[in-house]
Design an enzyme around this catalytic site. Structure first.
Site, PDB file in Angstrom:
ATOM      1  CD1 TRP A  33      13.568   3.817  -0.826  1.00  0.00           C
ATOM      2  CD2 TRP A  33      14.811   3.290   0.963  1.00  0.00           C
ATOM      3  NE1 TRP A  33      12.888   2.839  -0.127  1.00  0.00           N
ATOM      4  CE2 TRP A  33      13.627   2.503   0.972  1.00  0.00           C
ATOM      5  CE3 TRP A  33      15.737   3.131   2.000  1.00  0.00           C
ATOM      6  CZ2 TRP A  33      13.360   1.560   1.969  1.00  0.00           C
ATOM      7  CZ3 TRP A  33      15.478   2.199   2.998  1.00  0.00           C
ATOM      8  CH2 TRP A  33      14.290   1.427   2.964  1.00  0.00           C
ATOM      9  CD  GLU A  76       9.932  -5.633   6.433  1.00  0.00           C
ATOM     10  OE1 GLU A  76      10.543  -6.332   5.597  1.00  0.00           O
ATOM     11  OE2 GLU A  76       8.869  -5.043   6.163  1.00  0.00           O
ATOM     12  CD  GLU A 111      10.011  -7.027   1.211  1.00  0.00           C
ATOM     13  OE1 GLU A 111      10.146  -6.951   2.446  1.00  0.00           O
ATOM     14  OE2 GLU A 111       8.991  -6.632   0.619  1.00  0.00           O
ATOM     15  CG  HIS A 114      11.874  -3.025   3.740  1.00  0.00           C
ATOM     16  ND1 HIS A 114      10.807  -3.718   3.198  1.00  0.00           N
ATOM     17  CD2 HIS A 114      12.231  -2.107   2.808  1.00  0.00           C
ATOM     18  CE1 HIS A 114      10.540  -3.228   1.996  1.00  0.00           C
ATOM     19  NE2 HIS A 114      11.396  -2.253   1.742  1.00  0.00           N
ATOM     20  CD  GLU A 164       5.562  -7.998  -0.135  1.00  0.00           C
ATOM     21  OE1 GLU A 164       5.681  -7.144   0.769  1.00  0.00           O
ATOM     22  OE2 GLU A 164       6.531  -8.477  -0.727  1.00  0.00           O
ATOM     23  CB  THR A 167       4.225  -5.614   5.277  1.00  0.00           C
ATOM     24  OG1 THR A 167       4.175  -5.804   3.852  1.00  0.00           O
ATOM     25  CG2 THR A 167       4.386  -6.973   5.936  1.00  0.00           C
ATOM     26  CG  ASP A 196      10.682  -0.215  -1.041  1.00  0.00           C
ATOM     27  OD1 ASP A 196      10.577   0.657  -1.923  1.00  0.00           O
ATOM     28  OD2 ASP A 196      11.762  -0.485  -0.474  1.00  0.00           O
ATOM     29  CD  GLU A 197       6.946  -4.451   2.623  1.00  0.00           C
ATOM     30  OE1 GLU A 197       6.769  -5.242   1.678  1.00  0.00           O
ATOM     31  OE2 GLU A 197       7.653  -4.725   3.601  1.00  0.00           O
ATOM     32  CG  HIS A 200       7.752  -5.452  -2.971  1.00  0.00           C
ATOM     33  ND1 HIS A 200       8.570  -5.469  -1.866  1.00  0.00           N
ATOM     34  CD2 HIS A 200       8.481  -4.879  -3.962  1.00  0.00           C
ATOM     35  CE1 HIS A 200       9.746  -4.949  -2.168  1.00  0.00           C
ATOM     36  NE2 HIS A 200       9.706  -4.575  -3.425  1.00  0.00           N
TER      37      HIS A 200
END
Length: 325
Positions: A33, A76, A111, A114, A164, A167, A196-197, A200
């Site tokens: 995305w 971020e 990252e 974000h 990570e 977050t 995403d976090e 990660h």
């Protein structure tokens, strides 16, 4: 002091697996995305309506929750500090276009989206003093940070595994609380960032798992050292205009706790999760010093719980310059 030569050898061995790390834990650029997917389209006939809707929901957000959203965005946006720090870790050779340096660049690229998404959302919402927010962001990058890891990859991967995960919790909670008030668009934004976090976090936890297989005693000692120091948040030097570095962090942390976005209990839960994921209790073949570190780590959640149970969050709200009056 850690043995740098051993660290370099371990990182070299793991570096052969980096292509697998990237394909397993990161998403190709063409498939992932982008911020535009979730923001009002300026070329659309509905743009004005979409922005008005966004602003209405933003005005209705509770103060502490809204402040936490802004702080998450600023955190971020300080990505240049994080990338430059990780690029300096022992075993990461910046001049290479492969191996660990490619992981860092690819992770940074994911990252970066974000802060881009949240910044544009906050700009459009009309409730933020963008100049004050931008001053905080610039200061945060300028001031840098000291997370107590030096250039040790073992300590750094403990930190990133923890951070990570933290977050992920913060973004996911903001999204969940926004959804409860009908703000489904912001909820989706926070949700995709949180996802995403989570990926990660899995990656960095996997790196630590591999290091435990290759150098268990030193990895155990590095984990213990990080937890004795306590994991500081990457924005711990946050400040507003006219303040000294770090002066704002306590107020932001209090707001996040009052909003129930990130609390002292979450810190303990993350530690417990890492102990479980890395099977700390069952790691064998340790030297005497590492065995003592193992024992300390297994008892730590209980000790922290007793402390956390006695701490209360201040009720008084701080008036952040980020929020328009």
């Amino acid at each position: 002091m850690y043995n740098k030569l051993v660290r370099l050898e371990v990182m070299k061995n793991l570096g052969k697996e980096v292509d697998d790390f990237i394909s397993s834990y990161l998403t190709p650029v063409e498939k992932i995305w982008q911020p535009t997917d979730f923001l009002p389209d300026p070329s659309s006939d509905s743009f004005k309506y979409d922005v008005e809707e966004l602003q209405t929901y933003a005005r209705e957000m509770g103060y502490d929750l809204f402040v936490t959203l802004i702080g998450d965005c600023i955190t971020e946006e300080a990505l240049p500090s994080y990338e430059s720090w990780i690029m300096g870790i022992d075993g990461v050779e910046q001049e290479n276009r492969s191996g660990w340096s490619q992981w860092v660049r690819s992770w940074t690229a994911e990252e970066n989206r974000h802060g881009d998404l949240l910044n544009k959302y906050l700009y459009l919402c009309g409730r933020v003093n963008m100049r004050e927010m931008e001053i905080t962001t610039q200061y945060l990058i300028q001031d840098g940070f000291d997370i107590g890891t030096s250039m040790d990859p073992y300590r750094n991967f403990v930190y990133t595994s923890f951070q990570e995960t933290a977050t992920n919790i913060s973004h996911r909670r903001v999204g969940s609380l926004a959804k409860q008030t009908g703000n489904t668009k912001l909820s989706r934004m926070c949700g995709v960032i949180a996802a995403d976090e989570a990926r990660h976090a899995k990656a960095y936890k996997h790196f630590v798992t591999r290091i435990f297989e290759l150098d268990p005693s030193e990895m155990m000692l590095a984990f213990e050292d990080m937890m004795r120091k306590k994991i500081v948040m990457p924005a711990h030097l946050m400040r507003e205009s006219g303040q000294k570095a770090g002066e704002l962090w306590g107020h932001f942390s209090d707001a996040a706790q009052r909003a129930m976005v990130y609390t002292g209990q979450d810190y303990i839960n993350i530690l417990s999760e890492l102990l479980n994921d890395w099977k700390i209790e069952h790691i064998s073949g340790l030297n005497e010093k590492a065995e003592k570190a193992q024992e300390y780590l297994m008892k730590l959640p209980g000790r922290l719980q007793k402390i956390t149970d006695r701490i209360s969050t201040p009720d008084q709200e701080y008036q952040f310059k980020w929020v328009k009056s």
